[in-house]
Design an enzyme around this catalytic site. Structure first.
Site, PDB file in Angstrom:
ATOM      1  N   HIS A 191      36.924   2.500 -24.182  1.00  0.00           N
ATOM      2  CA  HIS A 191      36.168   2.924 -25.046  1.00  0.00           C
ATOM      3  C   HIS A 191      35.005   2.436 -24.870  1.00  0.00           C
ATOM      4  CE1 HIS A 191      33.916   5.586 -28.738  1.00  0.00           C
ATOM      5  NE2 HIS A 191      33.076   3.976 -28.442  1.00  0.00           N
ATOM      6  N   ASP A 317      36.602  15.228 -25.406  1.00  0.00           N
ATOM      7  CA  ASP A 317      36.609  14.339 -26.144  1.00  0.00           C
ATOM      8  C   ASP A 317      36.973  15.435 -27.474  1.00  0.00           C
ATOM      9  OD1 ASP A 317      36.504  12.379 -28.284  1.00  0.00           O
ATOM     10  OD2 ASP A 317      34.963  11.153 -28.074  1.00  0.00           O
TER      11      ASP A 317
END
Ligand SMILES: [Zn+2]
Length: 442
Positions: A191, A317
């Site tokens: 991330h 996600d």
């Protein structure tokens, strides 16, 4: 005495007259697919026979089951948000046959026992194959590497501290170097946002954040982290994957790194492909994301990157939250949207419809390529005899409005109220129906 088989579905199913779209073979033609004993038995014109269950697929698409690289299934530890059963039911309804489950559970998926537990729960639910993602660092604390070796032995191929960036270049270097030493391909998924620039940030930093009075998360936070990650990847030769890219400059950096031969892949979410920071003027907490949706230029660059292959995969996600959590004020609401039940229709409606992506490429980004990245070798096609029958049948013309009820325990969809085209009619996991006529079978 033997009891009835768990699955009393017919052993032979013929999907008749669907448009088979299979990026692995390049096949895009109307034909029949025969499924026997959980596998594809043939692709081609079928006579049909008495004991086969024939499903008329005229006008429908027959594609490899979709594969999601990035879902938060929340179990164990956050069952009030989602369970593996509810999350995989949502996945099946979305056309998925394989989902990567992120490691930020409680306990964290940072050792082999939890990996086995998650996979066992998914097998018991029987709706979708789940590939647990292992944590890079113990407890996601960003300090020391987790038990990667034992997790690789347990079948884990992707590691991520998603939610947090790997905090230092040194730690990322160690993770990529370690990953490279395994005899199988092991991927470090980051991330990529510089935490020092996003602390307290509520949305993309720009004109909209200034006028709304919300603290921004600048695109440069992603640019800096992506540049660092690519440099460390070049240095180590390890396999990097970048989660949910959100900015134009990050796309440019990945494009250049790929042309230099850096072993990197990247994903983008449906919501980053559709929304911009201007859409937050309503303070809709369902549009609060991590990383945030950004400018129209960023969104357009993500679309172009997905089309030209700089971005390899669409990943959801999927981030379910309890209703009361998302109903908090904007600055206290947790980020994220559910996505498993809408991703395919969003891609068909927003990208394939307007001609940003052709159908074969869309299916590739939703299925074949994420399967390869995840090491889910049974998934993502090819649709060929002998392969496991992980398939989805889609009605591309079916129009529907995104609204509850959802199979997911989350109600926090960024797409609530949106009109979409394309609906999953059937999903097959190893030839067994998990979705039939648009309804989950279990
Ligand atoms: Zn993330």
């Amino acid at each position: 005495m033997t009891g009835p088989a768990r699955d009393d579905a017919p052993r032979t199913v013929v999907l008749r007259g669907g448009r088979v779209v299979d990026p692995r073979t390049g096949r895009d033609e109307v034909t029949d697919v025969r499924i026997e004993d959980g596998r594809i038995a043939s692709v081609g014109t079928e006579r049909g026979d008495a004991d086969a269950h024939v499903i008329e697929c005229g006008g429908a698409l027959v594609v490899p089951g979709l594969v999601d690289l990035h879902a938060h299934l929340r179990e164990p530890g956050f069952e009030h948000k989602e369970t593996i059963e509810t999350g995989t039911r949502a996945a099946a309804l979305g056309g998925y046959t394989a989902v990567a489950a992120m490691a930020n559970t409680q306990p964290v998926a940072d050792h082999a026992a939890i990996v086995h537990e998650i996979r066992d729960l998914a097998v018991a639910a029987g709706l979708c194959e789940v590939f647990p993602v292992g944590a890079i660092t113990k407890g996601l604390a960003g300090e020391s590497l987790a038990e990667m070796g034992e997790m690789v032995d347990a079948g884990v191929r992707v590691f991520s501290d998603d939610g947090n960036a790997v905090p230092t270049a040194r730690l990322l270097r160690n993770a990529l170097t370690y990953a490279k030493a395994f005899p199988v391909e092991v991927v470090i998924a980051d991330h990529a946002e510089d935490p020092s620039l996003v602390e307290g940030g509520q949305m993309h930093e720009g004109l909209a954040s200034a006028s709304l009075g919300l603290t921004g998360r600048p695109a440069e936070a992603e640019e800096i982290a992506v540049a660092r990650d690519l440099a460390v990847t070049r240095m180590t030769g390890g396999r990097l994957h970048l989660c949910h890219l959100s900015s134009a400059r990050a796309v440019d950096l990945v494009r250049r790194a790929k042309s230099d031969g850096v072993p990197v892949t990247a994903e983008v979410t449906p919501h980053h492909l559709v929304f911009t920071d201007d859409d937050l003027r309503t303070y809709d907490t369902n549009l609060k994301m991590n990383p945030p949706v950004r400018s129209a230029e960023d969104r357009d660059a993500l679309r172009a990157g997905l089309a030209d292959g700089t971005i390899d995969a669409v990943a959801t996600d999927h981030a379910p939250h309890a209703v009361e959590e998302k109903e908090a004020e904007f600055d206290r609401s947790p980020p994220g949207t559910i996505g498993l039940e809408t991703a395919l229709a969003v891609v068909l409606t927003e990208l394939v419809g307007p001609g940003v992506l052709d159908l074969l490429t869309a299916v590739e980004r939703l299925s074949a390529t994420p399967a390869r990245i995840l090491g889910a070798t049974d998934h993502g096609g090819p649709i060929e005899p002998g392969r496991p029958a992980h398939l989805a049948v889609i009605d591309p013309g079916a129009a529907w409005t995104v609204e509850p009820p959802f199979a997911s325990r989350g109600r926090n969809s960024a797409f609530l109220g949106r009109r979409l085209r394309g609906r999953v009619v059937h999903t097959f996991l190893s030839g067994r129906s998990t979705v039939s006529d648009g309804k989950a079978t279990a």
